[in-house]
Design a protein around this motif. Sequence first.
Motif, PDB file in Angstrom:
ATOM      1  N   PRO A   1      82.041 109.374  59.339  1.00 37.86           N
ATOM      2  CA  PRO A   1      82.637 110.782  59.617  1.00 37.86           C
ATOM      3  C   PRO A   1      81.824 111.693  58.810  1.00 37.86           C
ATOM      4  N   GLU A   2      81.282 111.558  57.904  1.00 37.84           N
ATOM      5  CA  GLU A   2      80.624 112.370  57.004  1.00 37.84           C
ATOM      6  C   GLU A   2      79.035 112.404  57.579  1.00 37.84           C
TER       7      GLU A   2
ATOM      8  N   ASN B   1      79.719 114.586  60.899  1.00 27.16           N
ATOM      9  CA  ASN B   1      80.230 116.058  60.518  1.00 27.16           C
ATOM     10  C   ASN B   1      79.256 116.775  59.635  1.00 27.16           C
TER      11      ASN B   1
ATOM     12  N   ARG C   1      88.135 112.091  59.456  1.00 29.00           N
ATOM     13  CA  ARG C   1      87.914 112.905  58.142  1.00 29.00           C
ATOM     14  C   ARG C   1      89.443 113.703  58.105  1.00 29.00           C
TER      15      ARG C   1
ATOM     16  N   LYS D   1      88.766 111.920  52.666  1.00 27.55           N
ATOM     17  CA  LYS D   1      87.455 112.021  52.271  1.00 27.55           C
ATOM     18  C   LYS D   1      86.915 110.635  52.151  1.00 27.55           C
ATOM     19  N   GLN D   2      85.359 110.181  52.325  1.00 28.80           N
ATOM     20  CA  GLN D   2      84.957 109.153  52.208  1.00 28.80           C
ATOM     21  C   GLN D   2      85.283 108.350  50.914  1.00 28.80           C
TER      22      GLN D   2
END
Length: 315
Positions: A58-59, A62, A244, A248-249
Amino acid sequence: MKRVLVVYYSQSGDVTRAAESFTRYLNTPEVELNWECIKPKVDYPSPWSLYKFFDVFPECVNQEPPEIYPPKFSGDEKFDLVIIGYQVWFLAPSLPIQGFFKSKYAKVLKGTKVITLVVCRNMWHSASETIKKMIAEVGGIHIDNVVLTHQGSPLATFVTTPRLLLTGKKNRFLGFLPAAGVRDEDISALSRFGKRLANNLAALSNSSPQPMLKGLGAVEVNQRYVIPEVIGWVVYRPWAKIARFFGKQGSWSRIPIICIFAVQLVFAIPIVLIVSTAVQLLFAPLIHKKIASYVELLKAPSGVGEKSTITHPLK
């Protein structure tokens, strides 16, 4: 004397070896060569654990990179050339490199000529265009792009690359699959680019944004990957936003979403390849010019003579 800065991030070591080969002929008294390995404040293991690998997805998509530790140079220093070596994670530049571009130290690129060196499996298109945009946003002058991909067919790397990422093993597999990563010969051949630069150091001082590596085969675009990667990028973005949304991660709350994404990805990849092949066969006359234009964009700046005004095929 010309000042050259090499900014890179490497896990398996391929990016490091590629950058060293690239700059081999720049190790001269006429060049001050500065090396900076980006160090993120978040640990990314090598080899990866299976969940950790998918948890950065996701990070990556994004563009929410981690902070990085301060490099040895300041953002206000001036260099004649900056070489950026990076990997591709989930069709995006690796998070540590994204972290560099989001940091104040990326100011070092402003008004400076930049050459990018990407080392990845085979789908580098979206990441390359993202890097070009990031360079432009900080005022860098992107003059050349060099692409180095893993050895083996798409089906072979579908096995050997994940094996490398999750186990660290690069040797031949099952008796018929090639070694993982890039070939030693291909890494060694990168020195031709540094040789061109070393023979034309004076060109770094002029204000022309013209490529210096044109005609050396800096970028090879395999058109069979264009449509699959475009489809993949379209599919990735909503998944990244959903994951997300759940946290968060590293958060427990998004574990189910990450696991569902990972499972569907395994089944989706063969389907996407089949669909993209069918699309190219059935609609070839309609999309041929669009794909050809996009290929020229991907080759830029090293692969075309004039500045391209072509846009992404989805825009």
